[in-house]
Write a protein that holds these residues in place. Structure first.
Motif, PDB file in Angstrom:
ATOM      1  N   THR A  56       0.789  -1.275  -0.058  1.00  0.00           N
ATOM      2  CA  THR A  56       0.025   0.111  -0.040  1.00  0.00           C
ATOM      3  C   THR A  56       0.849   1.241   0.014  1.00  0.00           C
ATOM      4  N   GLN A  94       0.385   4.219  -1.029  1.00  0.00           N
ATOM      5  CA  GLN A  94      -0.349   5.161  -0.794  1.00  0.00           C
ATOM      6  C   GLN A  94      -0.472   5.644   0.546  1.00  0.00           C
ATOM      7  N   GLU A 144      -9.244  -3.576   0.200  1.00  0.00           N
ATOM      8  CA  GLU A 144     -10.340  -3.764  -0.480  1.00  0.00           C
ATOM      9  C   GLU A 144     -10.507  -5.170  -1.111  1.00  0.00           C
ATOM     10  N   LEU A 196      -7.947   0.566   2.583  1.00  0.00           N
ATOM     11  CA  LEU A 196      -7.005   0.764   1.247  1.00  0.00           C
ATOM     12  C   LEU A 196      -6.934  -0.375   0.106  1.00  0.00           C
ATOM     13  N   ARG A 197      -6.328   0.061  -0.932  1.00  0.00           N
ATOM     14  CA  ARG A 197      -6.104  -1.180  -2.008  1.00  0.00           C
ATOM     15  C   ARG A 197      -4.834  -1.566  -1.874  1.00  0.00           C
ATOM     16  N   ALA A 255      -4.802   2.138 -10.187  1.00  0.00           N
ATOM     17  CA  ALA A 255      -5.738   2.766  -9.307  1.00  0.00           C
ATOM     18  C   ALA A 255      -4.941   3.278  -8.093  1.00  0.00           C
ATOM     19  N   VAL A 256      -3.815   2.611  -7.614  1.00  0.00           N
ATOM     20  CA  VAL A 256      -3.052   2.973  -6.593  1.00  0.00           C
ATOM     21  C   VAL A 256      -2.320   4.408  -6.716  1.00  0.00           C
ATOM     22  N   ALA A 277      -3.016   6.421  -8.964  1.00  0.00           N
ATOM     23  CA  ALA A 277      -3.756   7.658  -9.099  1.00  0.00           C
ATOM     24  C   ALA A 277      -4.163   8.111  -7.893  1.00  0.00           C
ATOM     25  N   THR A 278      -4.235   7.240  -6.767  1.00  0.00           N
ATOM     26  CA  THR A 278      -4.376   7.984  -5.579  1.00  0.00           C
ATOM     27  C   THR A 278      -3.211   8.737  -4.696  1.00  0.00           C
ATOM     28  N   ALA A 279      -2.066   8.405  -5.336  1.00  0.00           N
ATOM     29  CA  ALA A 279      -0.767   9.069  -4.592  1.00  0.00           C
ATOM     30  C   ALA A 279       0.037   9.474  -5.903  1.00  0.00           C
TER      31      ALA A 279
END
Length: 210
Positions: A100, A102, A123, A171-172, A182-183, A185-187
């Protein structure tokens, strides 16, 4: 103050992030794993802690910042390895993995006020963080790992032991290429996102040559 633990594998091709191959090569998957571990360790280094430990399968590399005690993982299944990591702690401890990137220092800033355990669901049905105010390895041994119900079983184990559980945000994990996108894009400003962009460019150039 809390001991922060990271359980990780040395990011070597063919040994880490094998579900990223394909579409990525083993070398690219290992580079992404190293970037994820770098971001994770940076977040841990910036969070308040009485001690920071890297529970490592393999050898440290240039991704390891100062201030971490490195201890080898024990033999056995993941439940046994997690249990052994907690057994090395004498006070409140929070353990996370390397999946993780992020994660932020704020998410890792926990205090045992009013709770006995912290649980961070992933998730995919697992968990990205597990904290115990009074570490007890028996709370992890025998929990089935790498299943869609792993997180539910682990949290139920805590509740059955009479612990007051505080839930952290879900968290994913980075397991697949879709997860990686996807991860990142979040960080977007992390090392992981930068490495993913580099790998994308590498693949695109290879496609042009073919």
């Amino acid at each position: 103050m809390t001991t922060l633990l990271v359980i990780a594998k040395e990011p070597r091709p063919g040994r880490v992030k094998t579900r990223l191959t394909p579409p990525y090569t083993p070398e690219q998957a290992a580079a992404l794993a190293a970037a994820a571990l770098t971001d994770t360790l940076r977040a841990v280094a910036a969070a308040p802690a009485s001690r920071r430990m890297l529970v490592l399968d393999g050898r440290p590399g240039p991704w390891l910042p100062p201030g971490f005690d490195v201890v080898p993982q024990c033999a056995g299944g993941l439940d046994e390895r997690l249990a052994a990591a907690f057994a090395a702690c004498s006070g409140p401890a929070l353990l996370i993995g390397m999946d993780t990137p992020q994660v932020t220092p704020e998410l890792l800033t926990v205090e045992p006020d009013g709770c006995d355990a912290w649980f961070g669901p992933a998730e995919d049905g697992g968990f990205w963080a597990l904290g115990l105010a009074a570490p007890d390895p028996a709370l992890l041994r025998g929990v089935p790992m790498s299943r869609s119900d792993t997180g539910a079983v682990q949290r139920a184990r805590l509740v059955a032991a009479g612990l007051r559980v505080r839930d952290l945000p879900p968290l994913r994990d980075v397991d697949t290429a879709t997860d990686a996108e996807a991860v990142a894009a979040t960080a977007p400003h992390g090392r992981f996102a930068a490495e993913l962009a580099r790998v994308r460019g590498e693949r695109a150039r290879a496609g042009v040559r073919r």
